[in-house]
Enzyme design. Structure first.
Site, PDB file in Angstrom:
ATOM      1  N   CYS A   1       1.811  12.733 -86.900  1.00  0.00           N
ATOM      2  CA  CYS A   1       1.547  14.216 -86.886  1.00  0.00           C
ATOM      3  C   CYS A   1       2.009  15.083 -88.257  1.00  0.00           C
ATOM      4  O   CYS A   1       2.265  14.376 -88.826  1.00  0.00           O
ATOM      5  CB  CYS A   1       2.655  14.729 -85.678  1.00  0.00           C
ATOM      6  SG  CYS A   1       4.455  14.871 -85.924  1.00  0.00           S
TER       7      CYS A   1
ATOM      8  N   CYS B   1       5.396  14.721 -89.828  1.00  0.00           N
ATOM      9  CA  CYS B   1       5.451  13.566 -90.641  1.00  0.00           C
ATOM     10  C   CYS B   1       4.996  14.003 -92.005  1.00  0.00           C
ATOM     11  O   CYS B   1       5.719  13.726 -92.957  1.00  0.00           O
ATOM     12  CB  CYS B   1       4.544  12.521 -90.180  1.00  0.00           C
ATOM     13  SG  CYS B   1       5.076  11.607 -88.607  1.00  0.00           S
TER      14      CYS B   1
ATOM     15  N   ASP C   1     -26.203  35.166-111.840  1.00  0.00           N
ATOM     16  CA  ASP C   1     -26.563  35.298-113.221  1.00  0.00           C
ATOM     17  C   ASP C   1     -28.192  35.024-112.832  1.00  0.00           C
ATOM     18  O   ASP C   1     -28.660  34.144-112.131  1.00  0.00           O
ATOM     19  CB  ASP C   1     -25.958  34.280-114.093  1.00  0.00           C
ATOM     20  CG  ASP C   1     -26.341  34.408-115.385  1.00  0.00           C
ATOM     21  OD1 ASP C   1     -26.567  35.158-116.043  1.00  0.00           O
ATOM     22  OD2 ASP C   1     -26.965  33.054-115.750  1.00  0.00           O
TER      23      ASP C   1
ATOM     24  N   ASP D   1     -24.557  29.272-114.127  1.00  0.00           N
ATOM     25  CA  ASP D   1     -25.094  27.920-114.507  1.00  0.00           C
ATOM     26  C   ASP D   1     -23.738  27.033-114.828  1.00  0.00           C
ATOM     27  O   ASP D   1     -23.957  25.641-115.110  1.00  0.00           O
ATOM     28  CB  ASP D   1     -25.870  27.708-115.527  1.00  0.00           C
ATOM     29  CG  ASP D   1     -25.133  28.273-116.822  1.00  0.00           C
ATOM     30  OD1 ASP D   1     -23.941  28.415-117.209  1.00  0.00           O
ATOM     31  OD2 ASP D   1     -25.826  28.605-117.775  1.00  0.00           O
TER      32      ASP D   1
ATOM     33  N   ASP E   1     -21.445  30.621-118.121  1.00  0.00           N
ATOM     34  CA  ASP E   1     -20.661  31.672-117.246  1.00  0.00           C
ATOM     35  C   ASP E   1     -19.309  31.058-116.656  1.00  0.00           C
ATOM     36  O   ASP E   1     -18.765  31.776-115.972  1.00  0.00           O
ATOM     37  CB  ASP E   1     -21.412  31.848-115.961  1.00  0.00           C
ATOM     38  CG  ASP E   1     -22.863  32.274-116.405  1.00  0.00           C
ATOM     39  OD1 ASP E   1     -22.960  33.192-117.304  1.00  0.00           O
ATOM     40  OD2 ASP E   1     -23.609  31.630-115.783  1.00  0.00           O
TER      41      ASP E   1
END
Length: 718
Positions: free
Chosen positions: A12, A15, A412, A615, A619
Site C-alpha cells: 500500500c 509502504c 511560436d 521547437d 525556444d
C-alpha cells in the site's frame, strides 16, 4: 548519481512512504521517490558516500527487496501468484460460507467439539496461514521496524477473528472462521485484480519495449552478416529490406522507401524517406530496400529515450500526492486506535466480547489506504502510457496539474504552426540590376555564400533555392541574431536582413523595393533586404506554409475558451496575415529569440496561465518560463529538457490532444481521490457502529481499490 530500482513487497501507499522515510535518514542519500503503483524507486545519492549495494542492503532491512526479474516478467509473475492464492483460498474457504446459511453438525464429538467445526477450523487454518501467509509475514517484517501498512490491518483482522474462534470452539460461542477466510479470499482477489489492472495500465510502455529489433543485417566488405543489435557500432552500414523494422537510428545512404513511424508519432500515414534523411529504430520499412549508416545505439536511440522519459514520468509524483503521503503516513496507526476504541466502546455498552471483537475487526478490514495510494500514481501510469502511444511524452506527474489551469496557449510560428521549411518564392532585383542577368547571378552566388554561414531557417531557404550556385570565399562574416548578417566577398561588403537592420547601419533601401516588400508582406511572405555599401541589391520573398491542421487546433482551443496567441520574429504585416489565415486574433510580432521569455512573463503578470509551444531548441528559455512548456520535438532533439511535454514529430493538433489528455488525467486523479476519501469517511464509521460484517467489509475494501484502478483505465478511451 540517480538509480531506478524495482521494489518488491509493497502492499500500500504506507509502504512507499515508509521506504522513503527510512532511507532518507541514511547519510549519502539525497532524494528518494517511491511510486506504489509502478513499484519503482528513483534514488539520488552520492556514490562517494554510499554505494548502490549498501542502499539495497538498507532497503532489505526495512522488509522490502529488489525485483530479480524484468519489471514486466515480475508483474506477470505477481499476477499469477495472486491468482493462485485467490483460487486456493476460494477452494478451501467456500465450505466455510455454508456456516452462514446452514448449521452443519455430524454429532461426532472430538475434544468436546463437533467434528464439523474442527473441519472448519482446519480449512480456515489453511486459508489464513497458507494462502494468507504473505500478509502476516509482511506485517511482521514491518512491525520489527516500527512501521505499519495495509498488511498490518489485514493480519490483525484475520488473526483476531481466527484465534478468537479457536478459543470459542469448546465454549459453544459463535465463531468467525468464515469472516477470517473471507478477508483473505476477497483481498487476494483484490490484489489479483489490482495487479492485472496495473498491467493493463502499463501496456503502453511494455509495447514500446517490445518494439526493438534483436538482429540486423550488417554490411561489411560487401558481405552481408546477421548480427545481434548489441554488436552494432556507430558508423556501421545496415541493410533493411521491405517489411522489416529499422534496427537503429541513422541516415539513409542508399535507397528510398515509405516508413511507418506511428510508434513514434501516433500518426498512421507512412512517411516517404530518401537519401540523406534520418530514420529511427523500431519504425517499419514498407516498400523499399535501404542502406543506413548507424548514428545512435543503445540508450541514445529515440525509442530508448522515449521509454526512459515515460518511465521517469511514471515514477514521479504529482504535487497533489503530498497530501496523500501525509495521510498515508499516519493512516494505519489512526485506524488501529479507532479499532481499539470500537472494541472498548462496544464492550463497555453491550458487555458482549464477540460483538465488540467483530466490529473492531470490521474497522480494521474496511480501512483501505490502498485506494488512496493508488488514486494518483495509477492515473499517471495510464496517462503517460496513453500519451506515449500518441507521440505525446509527458515528462512529470506535475504536468497534469499544470495543464488543468491553462487559459492561454502561445504558439511560436516557425516549426509549430508552419512547416518550418520556408521556401524562396521570388527575388525582386533593384532597377539597376533588372536587365543584368550576369550581375544577378554573381550577386546570388555571393548572397548564397553568406547565407550558408548562417544558422537561421530563412538562410537555409536561400541556400536550398540556389543550391547549384558557385561557391565563394567569405571574409569578416558576422551574424546579428534576429536581425541579419554582414560579410565581404571580393572586397565588396554585403548587409542582408531586416529593413530596419540595413537602415540602422546606414545602408540604402530604395523606395520601389520598400513598396514591393509591403505588397509581398501583405501576402504573408517574409522579406529579406540585400544591400552593398554602394547600392541596394534587391529583396528575397520567403514563405513558410502553415501546417495542415494548424487552423483546426486554434478552433479547438478557442472552443474550450483558451486564448491562442502567435509569437514570431516576423514583422507585423506578415505575422497578421498568417494569424488571420489561421483564425488567431492576438499576435506578438517582431520579437527577437531572446525576448520570447519576456513576452510570456508579461502575460503571466496579467494573470494568464500560459502554455508555450516551441521547437524545443531555440525556444528553451520561453519553454522554461511558461507555466507549461510543450516542445515540438524531432528525432534529433527528442530528449529536450526544457519542456514539460515533448510532442514527437507531431502536428499542431497534438498540442490540443496533449492538453486534453493531461486535463482528463488530472480529472480522473481528483475522482479517484474523492472516492477514496469518501469510502473511508463513510465506511469506517459504519463499521465502528456495527453495521458491517468483516466479510462484507473485506469485499467493500477490495471494491474501492479495484474501482480506482479501472476508473483510471478510462483514460485510455481518449
Amino acid at each position: 548519481m540517480k538509480k531506478k530500482l524495482d521494489i518488491t513487497g509493497m502492499s500500500c501507499a504506507s509502504c512507499a512512504r515508509g521506504i522513503e522515510k527510512s532511507l532518507m535518514t541514511i547519510n549519502g542519500i539525497q532524494k528518494i521517490v517511491v511510486n506504489f503503483a509502478t513499484k519503482k524507486a528513483l534514488i539520488t545519492f552520492d556514490e562517494k558516500i554510499i554505494s548502490l549495494g549498501e542502499i539495497i542492503k538498507e532497503l532489505r532491512k526495512t522488509g522490502f527487496d529488489i525485483a530479480k526479474t524484468e519489471p514486466q516478467q515480475a508483474s506477470k509473475k505477481e499476477e499469477k501468484q495472486y491468482f493462485r492464492k485467490f483460487i486456493g483460498s476460494l477452494f478451501f474457504g467456500t465450505p466455510l460460507f455454508l456456516m452462514m446459511f446452514v448449521e452443519i453438525k455430524t454429532g461426532k464429538m472430538i475434544w468436546g467439539v463437533d467434528l464439523s467445526m474442527l473441519v472448519f477450523a482446519f480449512l480456515t487454518t489453511i486459508v489464513v496461514f497458507i494462502f494468507g501467509r504473505h500478509f502476516h509475514l509482511s506485517a511482521f517484517l514491518k512491525l520489527r521496524k516500527g512501521q505499519f501498512s495495509m498488511d498490518t490491518l489485514i493480519s490483525l483482522g484475520t488473526l483476531s477473528a481466527y484465534f478468537y474462534s479457536l478459543y470459542a470452539l469448546p465454549t459453544s460461542r459463535h465463531v468467525f472462521f468464515e469472516a477470517a477466510a473471507a478477508i483473505i479470499i476477497f483481498i487476494n482477489l483484490g490484489r489479483y485484480l489490482e495487479v492485472k489492472g496495473k498491467g493493463q495500465a502499463s501496456k503502453a510502455i511494455q509495447k514500446l519495449l517490445q518494439l526493438g529489433v534483436k538482429e540486423a543485417r550488417l554490411i561489411r566488405d560487401d558481405q552481408e552478416f546477421f548480427v545481434k543489435i548489441e554488436e552494432i557500432s556507430k558508423g556501421d552500414i545496415l541493410l533493411v529490406k521491405p517489411g522489416e523494422k529499422i534496427p537503429l537510428d541513422g541516415e539513409i545512404i542508399q535507397g528510398s522507401s515509405s516508413l511507418d513511424e506511428s510508434m513514434l508519432t501516433g500518426e498512421s500515414l507512412p512517411i516517404n524517406k530518401k537519401e540523406g534523411e534520418q530514420v529511427f529504430g523500431a519504425t517499419f520499412n514498407q516498400n523499399g530496400t535501404l542502406r543506413i549508416r548507424v548514428e545512435k545505439t543503445g540508450d541514445e536511440t529515440v525509442i530508448a529515450q522515449i521509454v526512459k522519459m515515460v518511465e521517469d514520468a511514471q515514477t514521479s509524483k504529482a504535487p497533489i500526492e503530498k497530501l496523500v503521503d501525509k495521510i498515508s503516513s499516519v493512516f494505519v496507526p489512526i485506524i488501529l486506535l479507532i479499532s481499539v476504541a470500537t472494541f472498548v466502546g462496544w464492550y463497555f455498552f453491550s458487555d458482549k466480547f464477540e460483538i465488540s471483537l467483530i466490529n473492531a475487526v470490521a474497522v480494521l478490514v474496511i480501512a483501505c489506504p490502498c485506494a488512496l495510494g493508488l488514486a494518483t500514481p495509477i492515473a499517471i501510469l495510464v496517462g503517460t502510457g496513453q500519451g506515449a502511444q500518441k507521440g505525446i511524452l509527458i515528462k512529470t506527474g506535475e504536468t497534469f496539474e499544470k495543464s488543468k489551469q491553462i487559459n492561454t496557449v502561445i504558439f511560436d510560428k516557425t516549426g509549430t504552426l508552419t512547416e518550418g521549411k520556408p521556401k524562396v518564392t521570388q527575388i525582386v532585383w533593384s532597377k539597376i540590376l533588372q536587365k543584368k542577368e550576369h550581375e544577378q547571378n554573381l550577386h546570388l552566388e555571393n548572397i548564397t555564400a553568406l547565407e550558408s554561414l548562417s544558422e537561421h531557417p530563412l538562410a537555409q531557404a536561400v541556400v536550398d533555392y540556389a543550391k547549384n550556385a558557385k561557391k565563394r570565399e567569405v571574409q569578416n562574416f558576422k551574424n546579428f541574431t534576429g536581425q541579419g548578417i554582414r560579410g565581404q566577398i571580393d572586397h565588396r561588403e554585403y548587409l542582408i536582413g531586416r529593413r530596419t537592420f540595413l537602415e540602422e547601419n546606414n545602408y540604402k533601401v530604395s523606395a520601389e523595393l520598400k513598396n514591393e516588400a509591403k505588397f509581398l508582406e501583405n501576402e504573408g511572405k517574409t522579406v529579406i533586404f540585400i544591400s552593398t555599401q554602394d547600392a541596394p541589391i534587391g529583396i528575397i520573398a520567403i514563405a513558410d506554409i502553415a501546417k495542415q491542421d494548424a487552423k483546426a487546433v486554434v478552433q479547438k482551443l478557442e472552443t474550450q475558451k483558451i486564448e491562442v496567441v502567435m509569437l514570431t520574429g516576423d514583422n507585423q504585416a506578415v505575422a497578421k496575415t498568417i494569424a488571420h489565415n489561421l483564425g488567431i486574433k492576438k499576435v506578438i510580432a517582431e520579437v527577437f529569440p531572446g525576448d520570447k521569455a519576456g513576452e510570456i512573463k508579461k502575460l503571466q503578470k496579467q494573470g494568464k496561465i500560459v502554455a508555450f509551444v516551441g521547437d524545443g531548441i531555440n525556444d528553451a528559455p520561453a519553454l522554461v518560463q511558461a507555466d507549461l512548456g510543450l516542445a515540438m520535438g524531432t528525432g534529433s532533439d527528442i530528449a529536450i529538457e526544457s519542456g514539460n511535454i515533448v510532442i514527437v514529430q507531431g502536428s499542431p493538433m497534438k498540442v490540443w490532444q496533449a492538453i486534453e489528455l493531461s486535463q482528463k488525467t488530472f480529472s480522473i486523479i481528483k475522482q479517484n481521490l474523492f472516492w477514496a476519501f469518501f469510502y473511508n469517511s463513510v465506511g469506517i464509521p459504519i463499521a465502528a457502529l456495527g453495521f458491517l460484517n468483516p466479510m462484507f467489509a473485506s469485499f467493500a475494501m477490495v471494491l474501492s481499490s479495484v474501482s480506482v484502478v479501472f476508473n483510471s483505465l478510462r483514460i485510455r478511451r481518449i
